[in-house]
Structures are given as structure tokens and as C-alpha cells.
Design an enzyme around this catalytic site. Structure first.
Site, PDB file in Angstrom:
ATOM      1  N   ASP A  15       0.891  -1.206   0.047  1.00 56.89           N
ATOM      2  CA  ASP A  15      -0.004  -0.054  -0.144  1.00 56.89           C
ATOM      3  C   ASP A  15       0.854   1.375  -0.088  1.00 56.89           C
ATOM      4  O   ASP A  15       0.541   2.198  -0.821  1.00 56.89           O
ATOM      5  CB  ASP A  15      -0.931   0.021   1.103  1.00 56.89           C
ATOM      6  N   ARG A  95       1.663   4.926  16.966  1.00 55.54           N
ATOM      7  CA  ARG A  95       1.394   5.951  16.249  1.00 55.54           C
ATOM      8  C   ARG A  95       1.814   7.325  16.676  1.00 55.54           C
ATOM      9  O   ARG A  95       2.450   8.030  15.756  1.00 55.54           O
ATOM     10  CB  ARG A  95      -0.115   5.729  15.731  1.00 55.54           C
ATOM     11  N   ASP A 124      -6.092   3.661  13.042  1.00 60.09           N
ATOM     12  CA  ASP A 124      -4.932   4.102  12.759  1.00 60.09           C
ATOM     13  C   ASP A 124      -4.822   5.572  11.967  1.00 60.09           C
ATOM     14  O   ASP A 124      -4.220   6.595  12.401  1.00 60.09           O
ATOM     15  CB  ASP A 124      -3.969   3.298  12.068  1.00 60.09           C
ATOM     16  N   SER A 175      -3.605  -8.985   7.514  1.00 60.24           N
ATOM     17  CA  SER A 175      -2.975  -7.637   7.673  1.00 60.24           C
ATOM     18  C   SER A 175      -2.310  -7.501   9.022  1.00 60.24           C
ATOM     19  O   SER A 175      -3.114  -7.993  10.308  1.00 60.24           O
ATOM     20  CB  SER A 175      -4.330  -6.388   7.599  1.00 60.24           C
TER      21      SER A 175
HETATM   22  N1  ARG Z   1      -7.117  -2.969  16.037  1.00 60.05           N
HETATM   23  C1  ARG Z   1      -5.961  -2.572  16.530  1.00 60.05           C
HETATM   24  C2  ARG Z   1      -6.025  -1.249  16.812  1.00 60.05           C
HETATM   25  O1  ARG Z   1      -6.647  -0.480  16.476  1.00 60.05           O
HETATM   26  C3  ARG Z   1      -4.882  -2.994  15.610  1.00 60.05           C
HETATM   27  C4  ARG Z   1      -4.685  -2.167  14.297  1.00 60.05           C
HETATM   28  C5  ARG Z   1      -3.856  -2.826  13.653  1.00 60.05           C
HETATM   29  N2  ARG Z   1      -3.617  -2.388  12.078  1.00 60.05           N
HETATM   30  C6  ARG Z   1      -3.354  -3.073  11.206  1.00 60.05           C
HETATM   31  N3  ARG Z   1      -2.793  -2.633  10.106  1.00 60.05           N
HETATM   32  N4  ARG Z   1      -3.616  -4.626  11.091  1.00 60.05           N
HETATM   33  O2  ARG Z   1      -4.875  -0.875  17.628  1.00 60.05           O
END
Ligand code: ARG
Length: 409
Positions: A15, A95, A124, A175
Site C-alpha cells: 500500500d 502511532r 490508525d 493484515s
Molecule cells: N485493532 C488494533 C488497533 O486499532 C490493531 C490495528 C492494526 N492495524 C493493522 N494494520 N493491522 O490498535
């Protein structure tokens, strides 16, 4: 006129590689690819090659592991941070540190925008963007993956057509987001909350060890500092502890989670190091925190986790919570022993601290007892005085045990 410059949070995956080219072509900008190493494992050479093949004008790799551990994860340990009681905030923790580097690189490269590869359905995007808004409200934010309408297949063809080097894609249906604090796995069969996670989604918690093993974790003011008496930097400690307890299969979480954007999602995590450290830390607090302080802290811990989950790391409330928490941690110094057993078990079997509030002479039922039993009698009488009065005037005392009276059973 010079072209507008954009700093992109670059992972090296499909991506963000496509995003480099897509922004260059569709927005007419120059893209600086910035990869932040938060412990996910970065192959610098391959990553730079890939970003350049996609058209990045510059590639920057920043090793942020030490600061991620010392400035961010240390707070999560002190807060015993578990979102919805289970998830140690793996992605949510990384993040804010990534955003801080994006902003720093944007300034260094005189960029006027930052970009990320998060989609429109997740948390995210919220965390990246709110963090950037807090640190540099003047910067524009671009979310190409949210804007384009490419399926995964489209992205692969796009990469091929534009000569973008991508990893030979053995179709990985998951993912994954990983860092020092753990690993998040989504998509594929996991999207059915009834389906068991296939064993092959796990990496950090594949059971390898047999028998049992004990480890001792040392803390200073609530921060983990040693393993079996050996001092080491937090980032190393997390890895070492994670690989030990993970080898017993400890650290898996399977949950249905409430995202900030209103979606329930099935999430699978493996967080051996983080869960072991939080387990040990919370236990040491049980020995060293005064009762009211412990209870008050426990009340705010879920809020701390929620705030950080919701992308509000850079907020006055999180700062104020951390100031309170820091003051609670002054005496959270000592050691905790964990025992690991095959079958994914890891539990506390001992704790000690020079500041322990545990007083043997008060607690013992043996001869050393120094507790004044006479005091207890008066204490209980006064403690129950209001209840006795209530009972006599309004409650059970007027009727219980009398014919036709109320029976509390
Ligand atoms: N659900 C989790 C969170 O919001 C994990 C997010 C993971 N991101 C990914 N690109 N798989 O913190």
C-alpha cells in the site's frame, strides 16, 4: 515553482509503495518516504530500493526503538494499559512516535504535508491524524489509501505496471501490524468471530519450550529495568522477556473490539512481552501502593487506555493522568517472579520490594502477631453503627425473625 513536498510514513509494504507513485502522479508532489523502526524489523536496503523504485525523491530510515520504549511504552507499563481489559495497545502505542518523526522530517525537508497508508475504516487514521494535528496543526494531511478505490488486486497490478518493486507476494491474507509491544493480526478467516485463529497466524507465541521456567523481573519506579538480575534497556528487556514467555505460548489475545470509528472487529494479538510486564508490574503495585491510591489508580487505568486507543496521546488529559501516575510510582521498585508453563501459562509466584507495605507482623496468624485485636472490636462496632441504626429503624431488625416478618433470604 518548486513542487509541493509530502513526507509519507512508509512501511515498505504494497500500500505505501503504491502510495508513493500514486501521490507523485495524481497530486503532482514530491514524496519523501520515511520509515520509522519501532521494532517491527526493518530491512533498510530492501526498503530504500523499493521506495526509490516507486519514485520517492528521498528515503529516510529512523531507528526509534529506544525512544519508543523509554518515552511511550514505559508509560503504558506504569498505567497497566489494556484497552477493554485485554489489548495492550500495540498499534495505538506506535502511532504517536511515528507521527512525531513525520512532523520532524516534514520540517527538515520543508514539506507542507504528511501522508499515511491507513484506511478509512480503522483506528490508525485517527491516531496518525490527531497526533499530527496536535504537533503541527499547520501541516496538511493526506491519506491516499483512504482516497483511492483500489482493491488489493488493483494495487498489485498498479505496482507491476509502474515498475514498483514489491515483495514476491505469496498471498498473505492477513493484515499485520507489529512493533516492540506486540503483533496485531486482522483479516482473512479471522473476520469470522466464530472461527478459531489458525496456528500459522502466530509467530511470537508458537509453543517451543517444554517443562517450566521461572524469571525475575526488576522494576524501578514502575519501569522494568532487569531480567534475572541483569540490567538492560527497556527495548531489550521487552524482547528478551517476550521471547521467553512467548516460547511457552503465553501472550495471545483473541477478542471482538470496539473501534473508535464505530465498527466492531475481531482482533487477534500476540503480546508476550507486554502482557508479562503488565502482569508483573500490576502485581508489584499490589505490594507497594497504599490502598486508596491503588484503587484510584485502577479506576483511571481503563480511561488512560481508552484515550491512547482513541488517538489522544498528545492531549492535556493524557499528560495529566501521567503526572498522577508518575507520582504513584515513586515506590514501585522491586522484583517479581513469574513462572511459565507449557500450555501458555505464565503467572506470578513471588514479589518483593524495599518499599513493601506488607507487614509480616501485622498480617501473620502466628505468634509474631502485633495487631491489636482489641482495637478491631471498637473499629467494627463503629463501622457498623450506621447499619445497625438503619436496621433497627427501617430495616430487617424490626421484622426479621418475627412471625410474618421479612426474611432476607
Ligand atoms: N485493532 C488494533 C488497533 O486499532 C490493531 C490495528 C492494526 N492495524 C493493522 N494494520 N493491522 O490498535
Amino acid at each position: 515553482m518548486a513542487k509541493k513536498r509530502v513526507v509519507l510514513a512508509y512501511s515498505g509494504g504494497l500500500d505505501t509503495s503504491v502510495a508513493v507513485r500514486w501521490m507523485t502522479d495524481n497530486l503532482g508532489v514530491e514524496v519523501i518516504a520515511v520509515a520509522i523502526d519501532v521494532g517491527q524489523g526493518v530491512d533498510e536496503e530492501a526498503l530504500s530500493r523499493r521506495a526509490s523504485s516507486a519514485g520517492a525523491v528521498d528515503v529516510v530510515v529512523v531507528d526509534a526503538r529506544a525512544e519508543f520504549a523509554s518515552e511511550f511504552i514505559s508509560s503504558a507499563v506504569r498505567a497497566n494499559a489494556l484497552y477493554e481489559g485485554k489489548y495492550p495497545l500495540v498499534s495505538a502505542m506506535s502511532r504517536p512516535v511515528i507521527a512525531r518523526h513525520l512532523v520532524e522530517q516534514a520540517r527538515l525537508h520543508s514539506a507542507t504535508a504528511v501522508a499515511h497508508g491507513a484506511t478509512g475504516k480503522g483506528n490508525d487514521q485517527v491516531r496518525f491524524e490527531v497526533s499530527v494535528m496536535a504537533l503541527a496543526p499547520d501541516l496538511e494531511i493526506i491519506a491516499p489509501v483512504r482516497d483511492w478505490t483500489l482493491t488489493r488486486e488493483d494495487s498489485i497490478s498498479y505496482a507491476h505496471e509502474h515498475g514498483i518493486e514489491i515483495q514476491a507476494t505469496r498471498e498473505n491474507p492477513y493484515s499485520i501490524d507489529a512493533n516492540l509491544w506486540g503483533r496485531a493480526i486482522e483479516c482473512g478467516v479471522l473476520e469470522d468471530p466464530w472461527q478459531s485463529p489458525p496456528e500459522d497466524v502466530f509467530e511470537l507465541t508458537r509453543p517451543r519450550a517444554t517443562g517450566e521456567r521461572e524469571i525475575t523481573i526488576g522494576f524501578e519506579e514502575g519501569i522494568p529495568v532487569s531480567l534475572d538480575g541483569r540490567s538492560m534497556p527497556l527495548e531489550q528487556l521487552i524482547e528478551d522477556i517476550g521471547s521467553i514467555v512467548g516460547s511457552y505460548g503465553f501472550g495471545r489475545v483473541d477478542m471482538v473490539e470496539n473501534r473508535r470509528v464505530g465498527i466492531k472487529s475481531r482482533e487477534v494479538y500476540e503480546c508476550p512481552g507486554s502482557l508479562a510486564l503488565i502482569l508483573a508490574h500490576a502485581d508489584l503495585e499490589s505490594l507497594t501502593l497504599e490502598r486508596d491510591l491503588a484503587h484510584e489508580k485502577a479506576r483511571m487505568e481503563p480511561r488512560w487506555a481508552e484515550l491512547v486507543y482513541d488517538g489522544l496521546w498528545y492531549s492535556p488529559l493524557r499528560e495529566a493522568y501521567d503526572a498522577f501516575i508518575a507520582s504513584t510510582q515513586r515506590y514501585v521498585t522491586g522484583e517479581v517472579r513469574l513462572r511459565c508453563e507449557s500450555g501458555g501459562r505464565c503467572y506470578v509466584v513471588g514479589r518483593r520490594s524495599p518499599y513493601s507495605l506488607y507487614d509480616y507482623n501485622l498480617a501473620t496468624y502466628e505468634a509474631a502477631d502485633s495487631f491489636n485485636h482489641k482495637d478491631a472490636e471498637g473499629f467494627v462496632r463503629i463501622w457498623g453503627l450506621g447499619i445497625a441504626t438503619w436496621s433497627r429503624r427501617q430495616g430487617l431488625g424490626t421484622s426479621f425473625g418475627k412471625p410474618g416478618g421479612k426474611d432476607p433470604r
